[in-house]
Design a protein around this motif. Structure first.
Motif, PDB file in Angstrom:
ATOM      1  N   UNK A   1      29.572  70.122  64.585  1.00 43.90           N
ATOM      2  CA  UNK A   1      30.439  69.735  65.662  1.00 43.90           C
ATOM      3  C   UNK A   1      30.287  68.240  65.949  1.00 43.90           C
ATOM      4  N   UNK A   2      29.080  67.767  65.900  1.00 43.45           N
ATOM      5  CA  UNK A   2      28.828  66.357  66.195  1.00 43.45           C
ATOM      6  C   UNK A   2      29.584  65.453  65.219  1.00 43.45           C
ATOM      7  N   UNK A   3      29.594  65.827  63.956  1.00 39.08           N
ATOM      8  CA  UNK A   3      30.253  64.996  62.954  1.00 39.08           C
ATOM      9  C   UNK A   3      31.769  65.066  63.066  1.00 39.08           C
ATOM     10  N   UNK A   4      32.292  66.213  63.501  1.00 36.19           N
ATOM     11  CA  UNK A   4      33.743  66.375  63.599  1.00 36.19           C
ATOM     12  C   UNK A   4      34.311  65.842  64.902  1.00 36.19           C
ATOM     13  N   UNK A   5      33.455  65.569  65.891  1.00 37.47           N
ATOM     14  CA  UNK A   5      33.938  65.146  67.206  1.00 37.47           C
ATOM     15  C   UNK A   5      34.487  63.730  67.214  1.00 37.47           C
ATOM     16  N   UNK A   6      34.386  63.011  66.118  1.00 39.40           N
ATOM     17  CA  UNK A   6      34.903  61.648  66.050  1.00 39.40           C
ATOM     18  C   UNK A   6      36.414  61.581  65.937  1.00 39.40           C
ATOM     19  N   UNK A   7      37.050  62.665  65.524  1.00 39.01           N
ATOM     20  CA  UNK A   7      38.503  62.691  65.412  1.00 39.01           C
ATOM     21  C   UNK A   7      39.078  63.681  66.421  1.00 39.01           C
ATOM     22  N   UNK A   8      40.300  63.455  66.828  1.00 39.94           N
ATOM     23  CA  UNK A   8      40.938  64.339  67.812  1.00 39.94           C
ATOM     24  C   UNK A   8      41.133  65.733  67.241  1.00 39.94           C
ATOM     25  N   UNK A   9      41.590  65.816  66.003  1.00 33.68           N
ATOM     26  CA  UNK A   9      41.821  67.125  65.395  1.00 33.68           C
ATOM     27  C   UNK A   9      40.503  67.875  65.215  1.00 33.68           C
ATOM     28  N   UNK A  10      39.467  67.189  64.798  1.00 37.19           N
ATOM     29  CA  UNK A  10      38.170  67.825  64.630  1.00 37.19           C
ATOM     30  C   UNK A  10      37.607  68.312  65.954  1.00 37.19           C
ATOM     31  N   UNK A  11      37.767  67.501  66.989  1.00 32.46           N
ATOM     32  CA  UNK A  11      37.282  67.879  68.310  1.00 32.46           C
ATOM     33  C   UNK A  11      38.028  69.094  68.846  1.00 32.46           C
ATOM     34  N   UNK A  12      39.343  69.120  68.693  1.00 36.84           N
ATOM     35  CA  UNK A  12      40.115  70.277  69.156  1.00 36.84           C
ATOM     36  C   UNK A  12      39.777  71.528  68.366  1.00 36.84           C
ATOM     37  N   UNK A  13      39.561  71.381  67.064  1.00 33.19           N
ATOM     38  CA  UNK A  13      39.162  72.532  66.254  1.00 33.19           C
ATOM     39  C   UNK A  13      37.808  73.083  66.673  1.00 33.19           C
TER      40      UNK A  13
END
Length: 101
Positions: A1-13
């Motif tokens: 989650x920490x690595x994906x939170x940098x993008x809006x799509x990753x954060x929403x996912x």
């Protein structure tokens, strides 16, 4: 989650996945807790919900503290990880004690 939170799509996912998994886990946790106190299932359910509320409040305070300390905006994820690890340690210690009784 920490690595994906940098993008809006990753954060929403990640937000969707977390909400989905929590909503799937809460009923089973409540049932398991009620099995520990068959004489008072309503009381155990109330205590379980109180524990969830306390955990939610602690998570909010922990997230606010790391942001107020000047860390970056993804730091609450790491604070939540730390709080989760502490909760799992407490669970393991308490579970050992429950098994003995």
């Amino acid at each position: 989650m920490y690595l994906l939170a940098g993008t809006t799509a990753g954060l929403l996912g990640c937000l969707f996945a977390t909400a989905f998994l929590l909503n799937a886990a809460v009923p089973s946790i409540t049932v398991q807790m009620m099995r520990l106190a068959p004489q008072a299932p309503a009381m155990m359910g109330a205590l379980n919900m109180a524990a969830f509320n306390i955990a939610n409040a602690l998570g909010a305070v922990g997230g606010a503290k790391v942001i107020a300390a000047g860390w970056w905006l993804r730091a609450p994820i790491l604070a939540g990880l730390g709080l989760t690890c502490m909760a799992l340690l407490i669970l393991c210690l308490a579970f050992r004690r429950l098994i003995r009784v």
